[in-house]
Design a protein around this motif. Structure first.
Motif, mmCIF file in Angstrom:
data_model
loop_
_atom_site.group_PDB
_atom_site.id
_atom_site.type_symbol
_atom_site.label_atom_id
_atom_site.label_comp_id
_atom_site.label_asym_id
_atom_site.label_seq_id
_atom_site.Cartn_x
_atom_site.Cartn_y
_atom_site.Cartn_z
ATOM 1 N N LEU A 1 -9.709 38.122 5.703
ATOM 2 C CA LEU A 1 -10.143 36.885 6.369
ATOM 3 C C LEU A 1 -10.804 35.935 5.373
ATOM 4 N N SER B 1 -8.962 32.518 4.127
ATOM 5 C CA SER B 1 -9.657 31.312 4.573
ATOM 6 C C SER B 1 -10.054 30.419 3.412
ATOM 7 N N ALA C 1 -8.329 26.844 3.500
ATOM 8 C CA ALA C 1 -9.237 25.708 3.653
ATOM 9 C C ALA C 1 -9.277 24.878 2.375
ATOM 10 N N SER D 1 -14.725 24.376 0.551
ATOM 11 C CA SER D 1 -14.333 25.771 0.708
ATOM 12 C C SER D 1 -14.714 26.615 -0.515
ATOM 13 N N LEU E 1 -15.336 28.101 6.578
ATOM 14 C CA LEU E 1 -13.976 28.247 6.058
ATOM 15 C C LEU E 1 -12.931 28.167 7.170
ATOM 16 N N LEU E 2 -13.184 28.863 8.265
ATOM 17 C CA LEU E 2 -12.231 28.826 9.384
ATOM 18 C C LEU E 2 -12.164 27.433 9.995
ATOM 19 N N SER F 1 -10.282 25.074 7.660
ATOM 20 C CA SER F 1 -8.859 25.388 7.672
ATOM 21 C C SER F 1 -8.189 24.855 8.940
#
Length: 148
Positions: free
Chosen positions: A77, A81, A85, A93, A133-134, A137
């Protein structure tokens, strides 16, 4: 919309690489811990091989195992990410990736030294960095698709 990968993106690659190296390094620490406790490489918490340990050694061994497991669970993850991102927001990021790396280090050391109570210090870095980050993205993707 086309995505142009500039020189800033290199820091995202560095972050993803360091995340992988950090996980591998802690796996090495866990292996050395097994060797120090005279356990076979395949030993796990609660296994027959670990039954010979004192309560304190077993607790220490369990902490190393749990920290290693946490590294491995979040690595895909975190790496994906920071790379995804970074296509949209390379500096943001990269900084979030660096915060994740610091947080994972703090988490690991504090958990091994203090037990489950020590996790909270690293989580204060890890959770915001993963959310950033999520979010970056997803927002960058939606923006590229003209959905926002």
């Amino acid at each position: 919309m086309s995505i142009v990968i500039g020189t800033s993106y290199v820091w995202n690659i560095v972050s993803a690489t360091v995340m992988g190296l950090q996980t591998a390094a802690f796996a090495g620490c866990a292996s050395r811990q097994k060797a120090r406790l005279d356990l076979p490489h395949s030993a796990e918490v609660g296994s027959r091989a670990a039954e010979k340990l004192s309560d304190a050694e077993n607790e220490e061994f369990a902490r190393f195992q749990k920290v290693h497991q946490a590294h491995v669970e979040y690595l895909p993850l975190a790496q994906s990410s920071v790379l995804l991102a970074g296509l949209f927001y390379p500096k943001l990021s990269a900084y979030a990736g660096a915060a994740y790396i610091v947080g994972r280090l703090v988490y690991s050391v504090a958990y091994v030294k203090c037990g489950a109570e020590g996790r909270k210090y690293g989580v204060m870095f890890i959770c915001p960095s993963i959310i950033t980050l999520l979010g970056a993205s997803l927002y960058g993707s939606f923006k590229a698709l003209s959905l926002v």
